[in-house]
Design an enzyme around this catalytic site. Structure first.
Site, PDB file in Angstrom:
ATOM      1  CG  HIS A  58      -1.705  -1.213   1.440  1.00 37.54           C
ATOM      2  ND1 HIS A  58      -2.935  -1.451   0.893  1.00 37.54           N
ATOM      3  CD2 HIS A  58      -1.379  -2.324   2.139  1.00 37.54           C
ATOM      4  CE1 HIS A  58      -3.359  -2.657   1.257  1.00 37.54           C
ATOM      5  NE2 HIS A  58      -2.424  -3.222   2.012  1.00 37.54           N
ATOM      6  CB  SER A 100      13.704  22.257 -14.976  1.00 42.57           C
ATOM      7  OG  SER A 100      12.957  23.453 -15.089  1.00 42.57           O
ATOM      8  CE  LYS A 122      11.870  19.639 -11.683  1.00 41.34           C
ATOM      9  NZ  LYS A 122      10.491  19.390 -11.398  1.00 41.34           N
ATOM     10  CD  GLU A 179       8.790  12.182 -15.502  1.00 45.76           C
ATOM     11  OE1 GLU A 179       7.833  12.852 -15.122  1.00 45.76           O
ATOM     12  OE2 GLU A 179       9.891  12.687 -15.795  1.00 45.76           O
TER      13      GLU A 179
END
Ligand code: ARG
Length: 458
Positions: free
Chosen positions: A156, A277, A283, A290
């Protein structure tokens, strides 16, 4: 321009219809398979006395030349042709004269395309299996480096029990091994030759389908000619196999994305497989992972599209079936790219064992072991479970952890507690005591590594 199939009609179609109908944009990918198939066909025609040996020699030499000219770039695909079959036949006839027109004896584009796709996808599967092997090697190598590095295992997405990083990676290795099995299984069923099914009903010429199948490396032939030209199960099966693999890669990507966040910091992906970024200087984004996750949706789409195309088609060939190729090619290209990226991403990632360990220390993931400790001292599991839970809640209220909670506090809950409780709740102990087969203990992890290596050696 009049079509090769002009006869019943003048073959003068509108250019809009030509563009719509044409498949050469994507089926020219299979020129090698198309030409190789035609060479075997010419050889079969001669062997069966359907054409003369000298004619077959001319056809085969001409086809060989076309293949090498396409390979070298000396010959360009003519995009105004309807499909790759027409293109090859047209160039052949231009080059060798009228004998070129004999190649299409006892054959139809319906069995020809079915043959080409099977041959093409067979090779694609071999490439995918090769890449999967490389990814497995990269995984095993990392697992071997971290057989005992503790991290929290989750259920979970809540910290559950301690596991080793190696054990976690090997879970993916097992999935990928099953993917390899699925690809091989799919290849086996795909490896039946449809050529000689002709348009749909077979032929009156004395062909030898087994001869052609053998020449082209098939195990057997499709036993029903209508099935031979209509079957695209093998495309659906390959697409579902690729979809399952993508699902595995997507779950793995999701974990890599979580793990490389500042919240987790379990791994750091290398600069070579991340991006920055354009606005936020701090970043480092896990774009590759992704994209793999995102492209999984695209591959599922390819699978669903083909299932939907096929679901209402009467036997035998229908032009709808031309829609099989773009999706299946797209899925093959996509999964191969994803695998290549994944191999590099795994090979170059840094494992942050300290932050993994820290995360493992603060989530009471040794609470089960605490309960088991009391069970070993004679308490029934349910009672032990309750005491362990009460101790966790006490720790939480006081900002304490089980590892350093004073023995006097432990004894408030049960006088079965002794000094040895500290060994029982030590995370390394928790990990190493999970000696059950397939568990996270060191011996099991070593056995898994050995198993994967053995499978890779085959
Ligand atoms: N381009 C066609 C396809 O991809 C080849 C088969 C054409 N057959 C036909 N009867 N028009 O399916």
């Amino acid at each position: 321009m009049a079509k090769m199939w002009a006869g019943r009609t003048a073959g003068m179609t509108s250019s809009i219809a030509d563009d719509f109908n044409s498949s050469i944009r994507f089926d020219s990918k299979m020129y090698r398979q198309d030409i190789t198939g035609s060479m075997a066909h010419a050889a079969m025609l001669a062997q069966q006395g359907i054409i003369a040996s000298a004619e077959a020699d001319t056809l085969i030499a001409g086809l060989e030349q076309i293949l090498s000219d396409l390979d070298s770039g000396a010959l360009q695909i003519d995009e105004t042709c309807e499909d790759i079959h027409m293109f090859v036949e047209q160039v052949l006839t231009e080059r060798v004269g009228d004998v070129g027109k004999k190649l299409h004896t006892a054959r139809s584009r319906n069995d020809q395309i079915a043959l080409d796709i099977r041959m093409y996808l067979r090779d694609e599967i071999d490439e995918m299996v090769l890449l999967l092997g490389q990814l497995l090697e990269a995984l095993v190598e990392k697992a071997e480096q971290y057989p005992t590095a503790i991290m929290p295992g989750y259920t979970h997405l809540q910290r559950a029990q301690p596991i080793s990083f190696g054990h976690h990676l090997l879970a993916y290795a097992m999935m990928l091994l099953r993917d390899i099995d699925r690809f091989k299984d799919c290849r086996k069923r795909m490896n039946q030759s449809p050529i000689g099914s002709c348009a749909l009903a077979g032929t009156t010429y004395p062909t030898d389908r087994y001869f052609e199948a053998k020449q082209l490396g098939f195990n057997s032939i499709c036993l029903n000619s209508m099935d031979g030209v209509s079957d695209r199960d093998f495309c659906v099966e390959l697409l579902s196999t690729i979809s399952i693999l993508m699902m595995h890669l997507s779950r793995f990507s999701e974990e890599l994305i979580l793990w490389s966040s500042w919240e987790f910091r379990f791994v750091e992906l290398s600069d070579s497989f991340t991006t920055g970024s354009s606005i936020m200087p701090q970043k480092k984004n896990p774009d590759m992972a992704e994209l793999v996750r995102g492209k999984t949706g695209r591959v599922y789409g390819d699978l669903m599209a083909l299932l939907t195309v096929l679901k209402g088609l009467p036997l035998a060939y229908n032009k709808d079936m031309q829609e099989d190729k773009e999706g299946v090619f797209d899925a093959c290209e996509t999964v191969k790219m994803c695998l290549k990226v994944f191999i590099g991403m795994i090979q170059t990632m840094t494992v942050c064992t300290d932050s993994m360990k820290k995360a493992a220390q603060n989530g009471f993931i040794n609470a089960t072991d605490l309960a088991d400790y009391l069970v070993k001292k004679g308490l029934p599991f349910r009672s032990a479970y309750k005491i362990s839970g009460q101790l966790v809640s006490r720790c939480m209220a006081e900002g304490a952890v089980l590892e350093t909670l004073p023995l006097s506090v432990y004894r408030e809950y049960s006088d079965l507690f002794d000094q040895d409780v500290y060994e029982a709740v030590d995370l390394q102990t928790c990990l190493q005591k999970r000696t059950s087969q397939g568990g996270t203990g060191a011996a099991s992890v070593q056995a898994q590594i050995a198993y994967v290596k053995e499978r890779l050696a085959q």
